[in-house]
Design a protein around this motif. Structure first.
Motif, mmCIF file in Angstrom:
data_model
loop_
_atom_site.group_PDB
_atom_site.id
_atom_site.type_symbol
_atom_site.label_atom_id
_atom_site.label_comp_id
_atom_site.label_asym_id
_atom_site.label_seq_id
_atom_site.Cartn_x
_atom_site.Cartn_y
_atom_site.Cartn_z
ATOM 1 N N HIS A 16 -3.317 -11.005 6.040
ATOM 2 C CA HIS A 16 -2.389 -10.364 4.904
ATOM 3 C C HIS A 16 -1.129 -9.886 5.575
ATOM 4 N N GLU A 17 0.024 -10.030 4.876
ATOM 5 C CA GLU A 17 1.125 -9.100 5.399
ATOM 6 C C GLU A 17 0.906 -7.620 4.461
ATOM 7 N N VAL A 18 1.288 -6.615 5.183
ATOM 8 C CA VAL A 18 0.987 -5.590 4.285
ATOM 9 C C VAL A 18 2.585 -4.768 4.223
ATOM 10 N N PHE A 19 3.024 -4.246 3.280
ATOM 11 C CA PHE A 19 4.127 -3.498 2.858
ATOM 12 C C PHE A 19 3.688 -2.302 2.786
ATOM 13 N N LEU A 20 3.818 -1.160 3.808
ATOM 14 C CA LEU A 20 3.353 0.043 3.715
ATOM 15 C C LEU A 20 4.382 1.240 3.579
ATOM 16 N N ASP A 21 4.088 1.497 2.196
ATOM 17 C CA ASP A 21 5.451 2.020 1.481
ATOM 18 C C ASP A 21 5.376 3.660 1.433
ATOM 19 N N LEU A 22 5.715 4.049 2.621
ATOM 20 C CA LEU A 22 5.583 5.509 2.890
ATOM 21 C C LEU A 22 6.588 6.539 2.641
ATOM 22 N N LYS A 23 7.872 6.129 2.320
ATOM 23 C CA LYS A 23 9.100 6.670 1.923
ATOM 24 C C LYS A 23 9.237 7.893 2.779
ATOM 25 N N LEU A 24 9.201 7.373 4.164
ATOM 26 C CA LEU A 24 9.377 8.668 5.285
ATOM 27 C C LEU A 24 10.613 9.486 5.253
ATOM 28 N N PHE A 25 10.578 10.747 5.169
ATOM 29 C CA PHE A 25 11.510 11.681 4.978
ATOM 30 C C PHE A 25 11.268 12.988 5.773
ATOM 31 N N GLU A 26 11.523 12.777 7.197
ATOM 32 C CA GLU A 26 10.998 14.023 8.136
ATOM 33 C C GLU A 26 11.958 14.054 9.206
ATOM 34 N N ILE A 27 11.893 14.915 10.199
ATOM 35 C CA ILE A 27 12.568 15.052 11.238
ATOM 36 C C ILE A 27 12.553 13.706 11.955
ATOM 37 N N PRO A 28 13.348 13.201 12.740
ATOM 38 C CA PRO A 28 13.383 11.944 13.375
ATOM 39 C C PRO A 28 12.140 11.569 14.321
ATOM 40 N N ASN A 29 11.710 12.677 15.136
ATOM 41 C CA ASN A 29 10.462 12.696 15.820
ATOM 42 C C ASN A 29 9.447 12.171 15.001
ATOM 43 N N VAL A 33 0.775 -1.095 -0.043
ATOM 44 C CA VAL A 33 -0.008 0.008 -0.087
ATOM 45 C C VAL A 33 0.908 1.157 -0.027
ATOM 46 N N GLY A 34 0.778 2.008 -0.979
ATOM 47 C CA GLY A 34 1.594 3.270 -1.139
ATOM 48 C C GLY A 34 0.911 4.635 -0.739
ATOM 49 N N LEU A 54 -1.098 -0.209 12.858
ATOM 50 C CA LEU A 54 -2.049 -0.568 11.855
ATOM 51 C C LEU A 54 -2.089 -2.297 11.413
ATOM 52 N N GLY A 55 -0.720 -2.507 11.922
ATOM 53 C CA GLY A 55 -0.568 -3.896 11.359
ATOM 54 C C GLY A 55 0.447 -4.396 10.306
ATOM 55 N N ALA A 56 1.038 -3.291 9.879
ATOM 56 C CA ALA A 56 1.964 -3.218 8.733
ATOM 57 C C ALA A 56 2.998 -4.359 9.219
ATOM 58 N N SER A 57 3.632 -4.900 7.977
ATOM 59 C CA SER A 57 4.877 -5.899 8.312
ATOM 60 C C SER A 57 5.861 -5.336 7.934
ATOM 61 N N MET A 58 5.949 -4.329 6.940
ATOM 62 C CA MET A 58 7.078 -3.227 6.405
ATOM 63 C C MET A 58 6.794 -1.932 6.243
ATOM 64 N N VAL A 59 7.687 -1.180 6.587
ATOM 65 C CA VAL A 59 7.415 0.303 6.376
ATOM 66 C C VAL A 59 8.708 0.853 5.848
ATOM 67 N N THR A 60 8.454 1.736 4.800
ATOM 68 C CA THR A 60 9.794 2.333 4.202
ATOM 69 C C THR A 60 10.118 3.798 4.817
ATOM 70 N N VAL A 61 11.507 4.126 5.031
ATOM 71 C CA VAL A 61 12.157 5.345 5.116
ATOM 72 C C VAL A 61 13.078 5.744 4.301
#
Length: 231
Positions: free
Chosen positions: A56-69, A35-36, A81-88
């Motif tokens: 289901h496994e969910v790859f949450l493709d957020l491409k996070l690019f923000e301050i660390p907090n 889910v993008g 939410l139950g995501a299995s993967m998240v992107t930074v």
């Protein structure tokens, strides 16, 4: 290998109804979905909750690019939410990647993956933003930072899998978009590859989208991808 094994189907839609229609048609054939930003913005987080609740496994493709907090907060939300993967985004540096990894520790199933160089970019694009490395050199540089920050793996194109696997070893996850069937359109990917070459090079997961989701029969199309990958 259980159901789709290392194949993630990208739900690149602008409505929840369209995404759920594909999920329903694939049924037990697929366990892992991406889910993008487009679908998350259009459908909201409830779709992610529903997919996870269905097993289901969910790859949450957020491409996070923000301050660390802010990144840490978003990672905790993804875990809830139950995501299995998240992107930074690894271009943000070790600070945001380490913050993401620390936030994910409260969610044992959640893996933090560092996006290296998006598959639409070439060396020319990197030069435009002041980076003199080739795409492969930049991918490897950023992957090294991600490893030091404690990320569980990286996102990279099929063309960088082999050197990445050699650098990161057998345990790191390498998740690979830009995978297309032989003869298909690149679909905006500047550094594509086929399912078979990606798996053979050492990809942990390959991400496929339109090849499956826009097919007349998504389940049959997914079987073609599986066969093309040699699975």
């Amino acid at each position: 290998m259980e159901r789709t094994g290392p194949i993630i189907v990208a739900l690149d839609f602008d409505s929840r109804r369209a995404a759920e229609a594909v999920v329903d048609r694939l049924g037990d054939e697929c366990r892992f979905y991406k889910v993008g930003l487009e679908l998350l913005t259009a459908a909201g987080p409830d779709l992610v909750r529903r997919l996870a609740a269905q097993g289901h496994e969910v790859f949450l493709d957020l491409k996070l690019f923000e301050i660390p907090n802010s990144v840490a907060g978003a990672v905790r939300a993804a875990g809830a939410l139950g995501a299995s993967m998240v992107t930074v985004h690894s271009m943000g540096g070790t600070g945001i990647m380490a913050a993401a990894v620390a936030a994910a520790r409260d969610f044992p199933r959640l893996r933090v993956l560092a996006l290296t160089v998006v598959t639409s970019m070439t060396g020319t694009d990197l030069a435009d933003i002041g980076i003199g490395n080739s795409a492969e050199e930049q991918v490897l540089r950023l992957a090294g930072l991600a490893e030091k920050a404690g990320c569980h793996g990286v996102i990279a194109s099929p063309q960088e899998i082999a050197p990445l696997r050699g650098m990161l070893g057998p345990d790191s996850l390498i998740v690979t978009p830009g995978v297309t069937l032989p003869g298909e359109s690149r679909g905006g990917h500047a550094r594509p590859g086929t399912p078979r070459t990606a798996i053979a090079a050492g990809a942990s997961y390959i991400v496929v989208g339109r090849s499956v989701t826009r097919a007349a029969d998504p389940a049959t199309a997914l079987q073609r991808v599986r066969s093309a990958a040699g699975l």
